[in-house]
Design a protein around this motif. Sequence first.
Motif, mmCIF file in Angstrom:
data_model
loop_
_atom_site.group_PDB
_atom_site.id
_atom_site.type_symbol
_atom_site.label_atom_id
_atom_site.label_comp_id
_atom_site.label_asym_id
_atom_site.label_seq_id
_atom_site.Cartn_x
_atom_site.Cartn_y
_atom_site.Cartn_z
ATOM 1 N N MET A 156 21.873 124.885 114.952
ATOM 2 C CA MET A 156 23.062 125.631 114.599
ATOM 3 C C MET A 156 23.772 126.032 115.882
ATOM 4 O O MET A 156 23.206 126.688 116.739
ATOM 5 C CB MET A 156 22.658 126.862 113.803
ATOM 6 C CG MET A 156 23.754 127.861 113.648
ATOM 7 S SD MET A 156 23.098 129.334 112.815
ATOM 8 C CE MET A 156 24.547 130.313 112.924
ATOM 9 N N THR A 157 25.006 125.651 116.023
ATOM 10 C CA THR A 157 25.774 126.058 117.183
ATOM 11 C C THR A 157 26.546 127.316 116.834
ATOM 12 O O THR A 157 27.166 127.402 115.788
ATOM 13 C CB THR A 157 26.747 124.952 117.623
ATOM 14 O OG1 THR A 157 25.980 123.804 117.969
ATOM 15 C CG2 THR A 157 27.566 125.385 118.816
ATOM 16 N N SER A 206 23.400 127.949 121.390
ATOM 17 C CA SER A 206 22.942 127.633 120.049
ATOM 18 C C SER A 206 21.720 128.476 119.740
ATOM 19 O O SER A 206 21.011 128.928 120.640
ATOM 20 C CB SER A 206 22.622 126.146 119.916
ATOM 21 O OG SER A 206 21.538 125.801 120.739
ATOM 22 N N ARG A 255 18.202 128.208 117.676
ATOM 23 C CA ARG A 255 17.321 127.218 117.061
ATOM 24 C C ARG A 255 15.922 127.804 116.965
ATOM 25 O O ARG A 255 15.617 128.845 117.542
ATOM 26 C CB ARG A 255 17.304 125.924 117.873
ATOM 27 C CG ARG A 255 16.758 126.068 119.272
ATOM 28 C CD ARG A 255 16.468 124.710 119.902
ATOM 29 N NE ARG A 255 16.106 124.797 121.289
ATOM 30 C CZ ARG A 255 14.907 125.147 121.754
ATOM 31 N NH1 ARG A 255 13.945 125.473 120.918
ATOM 32 N NH2 ARG A 255 14.652 125.180 123.053
ATOM 33 N N GLU A 257 10.004 126.741 119.826
ATOM 34 C CA GLU A 257 8.970 125.713 119.821
ATOM 35 C C GLU A 257 7.916 126.048 120.865
ATOM 36 O O GLU A 257 8.179 126.825 121.790
ATOM 37 C CB GLU A 257 9.600 124.351 120.125
ATOM 38 C CG GLU A 257 10.672 123.953 119.114
ATOM 39 C CD GLU A 257 11.455 122.722 119.527
ATOM 40 O OE1 GLU A 257 11.218 122.204 120.634
ATOM 41 O OE2 GLU A 257 12.294 122.287 118.727
ATOM 42 N N GLN A 312 12.992 132.452 116.861
ATOM 43 C CA GLN A 312 14.184 131.729 117.274
ATOM 44 C C GLN A 312 14.493 131.996 118.738
ATOM 45 O O GLN A 312 14.133 133.056 119.276
ATOM 46 C CB GLN A 312 15.377 132.147 116.422
ATOM 47 C CG GLN A 312 15.209 131.813 114.958
ATOM 48 C CD GLN A 312 16.404 132.233 114.137
ATOM 49 O OE1 GLN A 312 16.945 133.310 114.309
ATOM 50 N NE2 GLN A 312 16.823 131.358 113.241
ATOM 51 N N ASP A 357 20.603 124.170 126.926
ATOM 52 C CA ASP A 357 19.239 123.859 126.484
ATOM 53 C C ASP A 357 18.155 124.771 127.051
ATOM 54 O O ASP A 357 16.975 124.547 126.797
ATOM 55 C CB ASP A 357 18.878 122.393 126.780
ATOM 56 C CG ASP A 357 19.754 121.431 125.994
ATOM 57 O OD1 ASP A 357 20.092 121.751 124.838
ATOM 58 O OD2 ASP A 357 20.090 120.367 126.537
#
Length: 161
Positions: A1-2, A12, A14, A17, A53, A59
Amino acid sequence: MTAPEHGFGPQSIRAMELEDLDAVQAIENAAQLTPWSTSHFRDCITNANYLCQVVTRDDDPVAFLILSRILDETHVLNVVVAPAWQRRGIARLMLEQAMDQARKDAMSVMYLEVRESNTGAQVLYRQLGFDVCGVRKNYYRKGDGHENAVLMQCLLSGGHK
């Protein structure tokens, strides 16, 4: 999602991870008096009851949010913005998005604790519709002592935004 720009360029939101753990831990260590451990973050990422999130710019994570969701309640466990990126609307962006998603998922309430001394965060939470509902005595470690937490809640069905 931006997400739209909020004074710090394109970013963004996201899912966090496992590959983000080093960056998340660095943000946590730089911004918190009593940081979580890497194993704590790893446990949250791998538990289905947690929503983890990151906000990225180019990035690279610059902020993160960790929520627990049980039944119809959401609890903000940790929301941190890297010191170099604070005061640019990133925490507001993360929380607004999380609140919108919680409403879509029929959550009825969102809770959080905030250090009694963190008046800036308390102002933000009030702007988002949170109200003080209690105090947790000596909740946070602070140097060689403890600090109270202000417990806040937002009733999501009331349409606050």
